[in-house]
Design a protein around this motif. Structure first.
Motif, mmCIF file in Angstrom:
data_model
loop_
_atom_site.group_PDB
_atom_site.id
_atom_site.type_symbol
_atom_site.label_atom_id
_atom_site.label_comp_id
_atom_site.label_asym_id
_atom_site.label_seq_id
_atom_site.Cartn_x
_atom_site.Cartn_y
_atom_site.Cartn_z
ATOM 1 N N THR A 21 2.358 -11.080 6.519
ATOM 2 C CA THR A 21 3.391 -10.671 5.572
ATOM 3 C C THR A 21 4.440 -11.763 5.410
ATOM 4 N N LEU A 41 12.141 -9.779 7.953
ATOM 5 C CA LEU A 41 11.762 -8.890 6.856
ATOM 6 C C LEU A 41 10.354 -8.349 7.060
ATOM 7 N N ALA A 42 9.439 -9.197 7.518
ATOM 8 C CA ALA A 42 8.065 -8.762 7.784
ATOM 9 C C ALA A 42 8.020 -7.751 8.927
ATOM 10 N N ARG A 45 9.209 -4.441 7.514
ATOM 11 C CA ARG A 45 8.162 -3.812 6.681
ATOM 12 C C ARG A 45 7.054 -3.229 7.545
ATOM 13 N N GLN A 46 6.647 -3.937 8.588
ATOM 14 C CA GLN A 46 5.601 -3.423 9.477
ATOM 15 C C GLN A 46 6.073 -2.168 10.196
ATOM 16 N N GLN A 48 8.147 -0.019 9.043
ATOM 17 C CA GLN A 48 8.080 1.059 8.052
ATOM 18 C C GLN A 48 6.664 1.612 7.957
ATOM 19 N N LEU A 49 5.685 0.724 7.910
ATOM 20 C CA LEU A 49 4.290 1.152 7.815
ATOM 21 C C LEU A 49 3.857 1.955 9.035
ATOM 22 N N ILE A 69 13.634 -4.792 1.942
ATOM 23 C CA ILE A 69 12.463 -4.200 2.603
ATOM 24 C C ILE A 69 11.547 -3.529 1.597
ATOM 25 N N THR A 70 12.113 -2.864 0.619
ATOM 26 C CA THR A 70 11.291 -2.116 -0.351
ATOM 27 C C THR A 70 10.772 -2.968 -1.453
#
Length: 70
Positions: A21, A41-42, A45-46, A48-49, A69-70
């Motif tokens: 990412t 940031l990556a 995001r991870q 969040q997943l 993030i979005t």
């Protein structure tokens, strides 16, 4: 084994996805360098997943804003 305060465990799959990412984020911006902000940031995001709660203190000064993030 006791974890150091402020550090958290990531499995190999998460690390690989975070690296991928961060690489894509750098390429999207037209850069060849992966900076600490893109890594943060990556990670966000991870998390969040994976439905994890990321505490701002874990990223220190590299805390991305929610818009990033979005």
């Amino acid at each position: 084994m006791q974890r150091s305060q402020g550090l958290r465990c990531l499995n190999g799959r998460s690390i690989t996805k975070i690296a991928g990412t961060a690489t894509l984020l750098a390429a999207t911006d037209g850069n060849v360098a992966i900076c600490k902000f893109r890594i943060a940031l990556a990670i966000a995001r991870q998390d969040q997943l994976e439905a994890r709660l990321l505490m701002p203190a874990e990223l220190g000064p590299y805390v991305p804003s929610m818009e990033d993030i979005t």
